[in-house]
Design a protein around this motif. Sequence first.
Motif, PDB file in Angstrom:
ATOM      1  N   PHE A 228       0.810  -1.214   0.000  1.00 50.99           N
ATOM      2  CA  PHE A 228       0.000   0.000   0.000  1.00 50.99           C
ATOM      3  C   PHE A 228       0.845   1.267   0.000  1.00 50.99           C
ATOM      4  CE2 PHE A 228      -3.052  -3.167   1.302  1.00 50.99           C
ATOM      5  CZ  PHE A 228      -4.120  -2.849   0.494  1.00 50.99           C
ATOM      6  N   LEU A 298      -8.449  -2.336  -3.141  1.00 56.29           N
ATOM      7  CA  LEU A 298      -7.639  -3.369  -2.507  1.00 56.29           C
ATOM      8  C   LEU A 298      -7.843  -3.455  -1.003  1.00 56.29           C
ATOM      9  CD1 LEU A 298      -4.246  -2.952  -4.387  1.00 56.29           C
ATOM     10  CD2 LEU A 298      -5.776  -4.910  -4.462  1.00 56.29           C
ATOM     11  N   PRO A 300     -10.148  -3.319   2.136  1.00 60.21           N
ATOM     12  CA  PRO A 300     -11.546  -3.326   2.583  1.00 60.21           C
ATOM     13  C   PRO A 300     -11.831  -2.236   3.603  1.00 60.21           C
ATOM     14  CG  PRO A 300     -10.337  -5.187   3.508  1.00 60.21           C
ATOM     15  CD  PRO A 300      -9.456  -4.563   2.470  1.00 60.21           C
ATOM     16  N   ARG A 301     -10.809  -1.821   4.361  1.00 57.47           N
ATOM     17  CA  ARG A 301     -11.063  -0.803   5.381  1.00 57.47           C
ATOM     18  C   ARG A 301     -11.431   0.524   4.746  1.00 57.47           C
ATOM     19  NH1 ARG A 301      -5.538  -2.181   8.305  1.00 57.47           N
ATOM     20  NH2 ARG A 301      -5.074  -2.321   6.113  1.00 57.47           N
ATOM     21  N   ARG A 303     -12.753   0.780   1.673  1.00 54.71           N
ATOM     22  CA  ARG A 303     -14.050   0.542   1.049  1.00 54.71           C
ATOM     23  C   ARG A 303     -15.181   0.817   2.034  1.00 54.71           C
ATOM     24  NH1 ARG A 303     -13.888  -5.249  -0.797  1.00 54.71           N
ATOM     25  NH2 ARG A 303     -11.653  -4.968  -0.889  1.00 54.71           N
ATOM     26  N   ASP A 304     -14.975   0.416   3.285  1.00 56.62           N
ATOM     27  CA  ASP A 304     -16.010   0.603   4.289  1.00 56.62           C
ATOM     28  C   ASP A 304     -16.003   2.002   4.873  1.00 56.62           C
ATOM     29  OD1 ASP A 304     -16.691  -1.931   3.886  1.00 56.62           O
ATOM     30  OD2 ASP A 304     -16.222  -2.670   5.890  1.00 56.62           O
ATOM     31  N   GLU A 306     -13.820   3.306   6.731  1.00 60.06           N
ATOM     32  CA  GLU A 306     -13.286   3.422   8.073  1.00 60.06           C
ATOM     33  C   GLU A 306     -12.246   4.543   8.121  1.00 60.06           C
ATOM     34  OE1 GLU A 306     -10.516   0.547  10.524  1.00 60.06           O
ATOM     35  OE2 GLU A 306     -12.540  -0.227  10.413  1.00 60.06           O
TER      36      GLU A 306
ATOM     37  N   PRO B 107      -5.503  -7.767   7.623  1.00 63.32           N
ATOM     38  CA  PRO B 107      -6.604  -6.815   7.458  1.00 63.32           C
ATOM     39  C   PRO B 107      -7.220  -6.781   6.059  1.00 63.32           C
ATOM     40  CG  PRO B 107      -4.505  -5.669   7.650  1.00 63.32           C
ATOM     41  CD  PRO B 107      -4.250  -7.104   7.989  1.00 63.32           C
ATOM     42  N   VAL B 108      -6.501  -7.240   5.040  1.00 61.81           N
ATOM     43  CA  VAL B 108      -7.034  -7.095   3.683  1.00 61.81           C
ATOM     44  C   VAL B 108      -7.525  -8.411   3.083  1.00 61.81           C
ATOM     45  CG1 VAL B 108      -5.629  -5.053   3.232  1.00 61.81           C
ATOM     46  CG2 VAL B 108      -4.764  -7.292   2.572  1.00 61.81           C
ATOM     47  N   TYR B 153     -14.550  -8.782   6.674  1.00 64.85           N
ATOM     48  CA  TYR B 153     -13.137  -8.488   6.888  1.00 64.85           C
ATOM     49  C   TYR B 153     -12.911  -8.263   8.377  1.00 64.85           C
ATOM     50  CZ  TYR B 153     -12.440  -8.354   1.932  1.00 64.85           C
ATOM     51  OH  TYR B 153     -12.348  -8.727   0.627  1.00 64.85           O
ATOM     52  N   HIS B 155     -11.784  -5.989  10.306  1.00 62.42           N
ATOM     53  CA  HIS B 155     -12.168  -4.753  10.989  1.00 62.42           C
ATOM     54  C   HIS B 155     -13.675  -4.668  11.208  1.00 62.42           C
ATOM     55  CE1 HIS B 155     -12.930  -3.643   6.799  1.00 62.42           C
ATOM     56  NE2 HIS B 155     -13.832  -2.831   7.295  1.00 62.42           N
ATOM     57  N   GLN B 156     -14.433  -5.518  10.528  1.00 62.09           N
ATOM     58  CA  GLN B 156     -15.885  -5.474  10.707  1.00 62.09           C
ATOM     59  C   GLN B 156     -16.327  -6.272  11.932  1.00 62.09           C
ATOM     60  OE1 GLN B 156     -16.501  -7.009   6.784  1.00 62.09           O
ATOM     61  NE2 GLN B 156     -17.028  -5.019   5.932  1.00 62.09           N
TER      62      GLN B 156
END
Lengths: 310, 330
Positions: A228, A298, A300-301, A303-304, A306, B107-108, B153, B155-156
């Motif tokens: 990242f 890529l 998900p954090r 995407r949500d 956060e 996390p991903v 995921y 973090h959820q």
Amino acid sequence: MIRYVVVRTIRALATIWLVWSLVFFLSRLTGDPVKWILGEFATKESYETVASSLHLDLPLWEQYMRTLSGLVRGDMGMSYYHRRPVADLFLQRLGPTMALQSVVIVATSAIGILFGVVAAVKHDKLVDKAIRFFTIVGCTIPNFVFAVLLIFLFCLKLKWLPSGNIGSFRHYVLPFISLSIGPIASISRLTRSAMLDTLSQEYIDVARMKGISESAVIIKHGLRNALFPVVTVLGGQIVTLVGGAFVVESVFSLPGIGTLSVTAAQTRDFPLLQYCVFIMIATFTFVNLLVDLSYAALDPRIRDGEWATN
Amino acid sequence: MMVNLLEIRNLHTCYHAQNQVVRAVDGVDLHIRQGDFYALVGESGCGKSTVARSIARIIDPSYAYIEQGEILFEGNDLVKLNPRQMRAVRGLKIGMVFQNPMTSLNPVVSIGKQLLEAIQAHTRLPRKQAMDKAISLLELVKIPDPAQRMQSYPHQLSGGMQQRVVIAIALANDPKLLIADEPTTALDVSVQEQILKEIDDIRKQRDMSILLITHNMGIVAQMCNRVAVMYGGVIVEDGFSADIFSEPLHPYTQGLMACMPSIEEEKEELHVIPGTVPKHFEPGECRFLHRCPIATPDCGQREPGLEEFKENHFVRCHNVNIRRLQEEAR
Ligand SMILES: Nc1ncnc2c1ncn2[C@@H]1O[C@H](COP(=O)(O)OP(=O)(O)OP(=O)(O)O)[C@@H](O)[C@H]1O
Ligand SMILES: [Mg+2]
């Protein structure tokens, strides 16, 4: 997610417009192109004819609006000297630059990431120390110094490789090397520290405890997360790369966009200069936009939302 | 007679840090039988995690190594296995859960993929069957809506749920031994007990053994059948928890027990063992000497060994052993 894309796109367009305008006004501060075109012995009449044919007699504000509306319509104007559409001139010179840049970008990312991963995995071993030495050298010495050193060594002393112009791929070897060392060094340094950071995370041990192979641990869990920050910098790296290309193309007299822009600036060929700048800025911004969006795809954090960024 | 599933003999594990060697584990003997719920307790820095990590050999070889000793698991010495053989043990025979659930999952990557990876590391199941197995594992660790959770995921999920996923990963291939290194320290007290109870139930169902590392003596008293107390890289007391809680022998163990908040008597303040664990120990003296309330000059002369005080109850203390000899003489 859609909001994110829209916000980012608007921001990108604004950046392009801002930089383009900046170049418009700044370039006009550098001097009068008519004097360049006519030379020292211009008469008052000839001066006025040329100026009005180039619309340089109009107030600055009107010139700006004209050029901007041309830009929006896709009419980029003619070069002051060549009397040809700037887009044609640009396309003509695109080949060498593209050839060089595409290889440099792909090769530097691949080699840089590989070096970084190896250095992190072999932390504090001899390989790591060698790569660290290389990165320090690569990050501190500017690319034109490499260019000059390489020309001196391979063209003048050893006479192995040509130093200027284009032709076969041999002409690209030295420009490629001098352009790549810096980016490889900085990408590998970044990858190394990002990898060291992720490899110390607990999820790496959890992955190891599954009994999967060490390479799966390092690539699927380590590199995937370390990438990242690397991708972000890679986007920015392209800017410096193209900047470096100006210098390196000049040193090796490679007839690409770099030399074209430098000549345009020297001769105050405003439409040509603006076009070159516009294309480059648009490319950078677009690349950075893609980087941002790929992040969202890529991670998900993100995407949500956060880490919903402004 | 139960056989030993895991037998650690004279384990020494060292860290290289700033040109000096830290002997984090300095001669540990431990034996865990099938079905044991074994607790390893002791203050921070006494080497508990290092013991756990040595067993699965997930210590970074660039600065940590097993200097000597044997770790016999089902009769095979894990120390002697090559990396490939060691991988065949990890996950399949031994599962491990770590202290911090919030950083224990990638996390991903989705929960489902991380579980599938654990399952498929050792068995070639068709995708559908592997998925079913993953879902049943999530059910096993009491995660609601397991099928939906597969796509989530990390973090959820809450910390407790994340740790349940990590436990599911560790249990994916039905290991013989589960090592849990302070698995609930980072969680809410209410969740802590719940999760440990669930692990204990699974242990009973599967006749698995657990090595639990913890600071919480209350949990040990409640759940574990055996305890080893560590101090300064060695075991100072080892035995059945019933014996140790009814008659703690080593002054350090007695200190630990006194630290336990007691339910019956409302104490004004918690008893704390005075002093801290020294970084280095002088060879030839008892490690606990400088904090020991019952030290005698003899304790500075030679280091006590771990001796059997009575059947299956071991202690490393000169004074306790003298007491035993006196009692025997009588
Ligand atoms: N990576 C390391 N490098 C150097 N020394 C280390 C390293 N990890 C642990 N140590 C040392 O080894 C000793 C034992 O550490 P370990 O983590 O095993 O203790 P612990 O009993 O698990 O403590 P805690 O209850 O805090 O988890 C400590 O004194 C620590 O300083
Ligand atoms: Mg620990």
